[in-house]
Design a protein around this motif. Structure first.
Motif, PDB file in Angstrom:
ATOM      1  N   TRP A 135      46.564  99.589  13.647  1.00  0.00           N
ATOM      2  CA  TRP A 135      47.537  99.629  14.905  1.00  0.00           C
ATOM      3  C   TRP A 135      48.980  99.035  14.640  1.00  0.00           C
ATOM      4  O   TRP A 135      49.884  99.606  15.007  1.00  0.00           O
ATOM      5  CB  TRP A 135      47.067  99.112  16.187  1.00  0.00           C
ATOM      6  N   LEU A 136      48.888  98.189  13.554  1.00  0.00           N
ATOM      7  CA  LEU A 136      50.088  97.381  13.300  1.00  0.00           C
ATOM      8  C   LEU A 136      51.050  98.320  12.531  1.00  0.00           C
ATOM      9  O   LEU A 136      52.215  98.145  12.567  1.00  0.00           O
ATOM     10  CB  LEU A 136      49.670  95.961  12.695  1.00  0.00           C
ATOM     11  N   VAL A 137      49.996  98.994  11.600  1.00  0.00           N
ATOM     12  CA  VAL A 137      50.896  99.849  10.567  1.00  0.00           C
ATOM     13  C   VAL A 137      51.574 100.903  11.291  1.00  0.00           C
ATOM     14  O   VAL A 137      52.549 101.309  11.124  1.00  0.00           O
ATOM     15  CB  VAL A 137      49.908 100.278   9.752  1.00  0.00           C
ATOM     16  N   ASP A 138      50.715 101.556  12.438  1.00  0.00           N
ATOM     17  CA  ASP A 138      51.330 102.614  13.099  1.00  0.00           C
ATOM     18  C   ASP A 138      52.413 102.076  14.093  1.00  0.00           C
ATOM     19  O   ASP A 138      53.331 103.130  14.053  1.00  0.00           O
ATOM     20  CB  ASP A 138      50.177 103.067  14.193  1.00  0.00           C
ATOM     21  N   ARG A 139      52.524 100.914  14.400  1.00  0.00           N
ATOM     22  CA  ARG A 139      53.697 100.396  15.066  1.00  0.00           C
ATOM     23  C   ARG A 139      55.012 100.510  14.033  1.00  0.00           C
ATOM     24  O   ARG A 139      56.117 100.754  14.402  1.00  0.00           O
ATOM     25  CB  ARG A 139      53.509  99.013  15.586  1.00  0.00           C
ATOM     26  N   ALA A 140      54.402  99.948  12.837  1.00  0.00           N
ATOM     27  CA  ALA A 140      55.722  99.923  11.742  1.00  0.00           C
ATOM     28  C   ALA A 140      56.130 101.165  11.206  1.00  0.00           C
ATOM     29  O   ALA A 140      57.431 101.284  11.178  1.00  0.00           O
ATOM     30  CB  ALA A 140      55.251  99.144  10.580  1.00  0.00           C
ATOM     31  N   LEU A 141      55.231 102.043  11.312  1.00  0.00           N
ATOM     32  CA  LEU A 141      55.715 103.589  11.015  1.00  0.00           C
ATOM     33  C   LEU A 141      56.456 104.134  11.997  1.00  0.00           C
ATOM     34  O   LEU A 141      57.156 105.229  11.932  1.00  0.00           O
ATOM     35  CB  LEU A 141      54.339 104.406  10.727  1.00  0.00           C
ATOM     36  N   THR A 142      56.773 103.542  13.283  1.00  0.00           N
ATOM     37  CA  THR A 142      57.554 104.317  14.391  1.00  0.00           C
ATOM     38  C   THR A 142      58.955 104.115  13.810  1.00  0.00           C
ATOM     39  O   THR A 142      59.745 104.953  14.218  1.00  0.00           O
ATOM     40  CB  THR A 142      57.480 103.596  15.719  1.00  0.00           C
ATOM     41  N   ASP A 143      59.264 103.185  13.129  1.00  0.00           N
ATOM     42  CA  ASP A 143      60.768 102.991  12.701  1.00  0.00           C
ATOM     43  C   ASP A 143      60.560 102.168  11.397  1.00  0.00           C
ATOM     44  O   ASP A 143      60.793 100.653  11.297  1.00  0.00           O
ATOM     45  CB  ASP A 143      61.458 102.449  13.595  1.00  0.00           C
ATOM     46  N   PRO A 144      60.059 102.781  10.234  1.00  0.00           N
ATOM     47  CA  PRO A 144      59.986 101.820   9.056  1.00  0.00           C
ATOM     48  C   PRO A 144      61.097 101.071   8.484  1.00  0.00           C
ATOM     49  O   PRO A 144      60.902  99.873   7.913  1.00  0.00           O
ATOM     50  CB  PRO A 144      59.328 102.990   7.724  1.00  0.00           C
ATOM     51  N   VAL A 145      62.100 101.665   8.687  1.00  0.00           N
ATOM     52  CA  VAL A 145      63.433 101.064   8.312  1.00  0.00           C
ATOM     53  C   VAL A 145      63.835  99.676   8.866  1.00  0.00           C
ATOM     54  O   VAL A 145      63.803  98.570   8.319  1.00  0.00           O
ATOM     55  CB  VAL A 145      64.485 102.059   7.912  1.00  0.00           C
ATOM     56  N   ALA A 146      63.507  99.727  10.290  1.00  0.00           N
ATOM     57  CA  ALA A 146      63.695  98.551  11.082  1.00  0.00           C
ATOM     58  C   ALA A 146      62.828  97.643  10.807  1.00  0.00           C
ATOM     59  O   ALA A 146      62.972  96.171  10.796  1.00  0.00           O
ATOM     60  CB  ALA A 146      63.766  99.208  12.624  1.00  0.00           C
ATOM     61  N   PHE A 147      61.494  98.044  10.567  1.00  0.00           N
ATOM     62  CA  PHE A 147      60.551  97.251  10.077  1.00  0.00           C
ATOM     63  C   PHE A 147      60.590  96.579   8.965  1.00  0.00           C
ATOM     64  O   PHE A 147      60.412  95.181   8.822  1.00  0.00           O
ATOM     65  CB  PHE A 147      59.118  97.957  10.226  1.00  0.00           C
ATOM     66  N   GLY A 148      61.163  97.225   8.169  1.00  0.00           N
ATOM     67  CA  GLY A 148      61.357  96.580   6.748  1.00  0.00           C
ATOM     68  C   GLY A 148      62.426  95.593   6.982  1.00  0.00           C
ATOM     69  O   GLY A 148      62.515  94.378   6.160  1.00  0.00           O
ATOM     70  N   GLU A 149      63.581  95.848   7.411  1.00  0.00           N
ATOM     71  CA  GLU A 149      64.674  94.960   7.867  1.00  0.00           C
ATOM     72  C   GLU A 149      64.141  93.888   8.720  1.00  0.00           C
ATOM     73  O   GLU A 149      64.553  92.528   8.155  1.00  0.00           O
ATOM     74  CB  GLU A 149      65.856  95.598   8.426  1.00  0.00           C
TER      75      GLU A 149
END
Length: 185
Positions: A90-104
């Motif tokens: 579920w945390l990965v799914d959340r990160a996949l909603t906007d991977p660039v923002a998650f990476g930043e």
């Protein structure tokens, strides 16, 4: 810190009351060295974790391949590749909603944690942030690593815990601020 020796006899140098009037020089040196050891014991760990997290954050922000939603070497591709083996999909799914923002967010979080740890400002909070970043990376990216001790995120998580418990001792901005507060009180 002066050490005294209790004794029943009086004699030269005891002050007549059985208490030794002068401290033992080797004992005083040993106690000071021990005190300094306790005071600075976590400093090498603070420096290592601080520098490593600042470097990791800057490296992520500087890597345009990493900060992309898709493509080889991107945060998006990494998240998709670990989604089914993650302990917290579920945390990965959340990160996949906007991977660039998650990476930043991860990169800026690492920089903030690293700087806070290096200068010792809000030391326990910075260490908690580092522990949470390491925990999230362990549960997502490193979870499938076998044997578990090959995954470095778990080791980083364990390295942050002493700093969460002890905070940033001297030299640190936290210690300087506390010293100034004591003077004013």
């Amino acid at each position: 810190m002066a050490h005294t020796r209790q004794g029943g006899s009086t004699g030269a140098g005891t002050g007549g009351g059985g208490v030794r009037a002068f401290p033992s020089r080797p004992r005083r040196w040993f106690d000071r060295a021990r005190e300094l050891g306790f005071r600075y014991a976590l400093l090498p760990l603070r420096i290592f974790l601080g520098v490593t997290f600042v470097y990791a954050g800057l490296d992520k922000l500087d890597d345009k391949t990493f900060l992309a939603a898709q493509g080889s070497g991107s945060i998006g591709e990494l998240m998709r590749s670990v989604r089914d083996t993650s302990a917290v999909p579920w945390l990965v799914d959340r990160a996949l909603t906007d991977p660039v923002a998650f990476g930043e967010a991860i990169a800026w979080g690492e920089i903030a944690v690293g700087v806070g740890t290096l200068v010792g400002l809000l030391g326990r909070l910075a260490a908690l942030g580092g522990a949470l970043i390491s925990l999230s990376l362990w549960l997502t990216v490193s979870w499938q690593t076998t044997p578990y001790y090959y995954g470095n995120d778990l080791a980083y998580l364990m390295a942050w815990l002493p700093l969460v418990l002890a905070g940033a001792a001297a030299p640190s901005l936290d210690a300087l601020i506390a010293k100034r507060r004591r003077r004013r009180a």
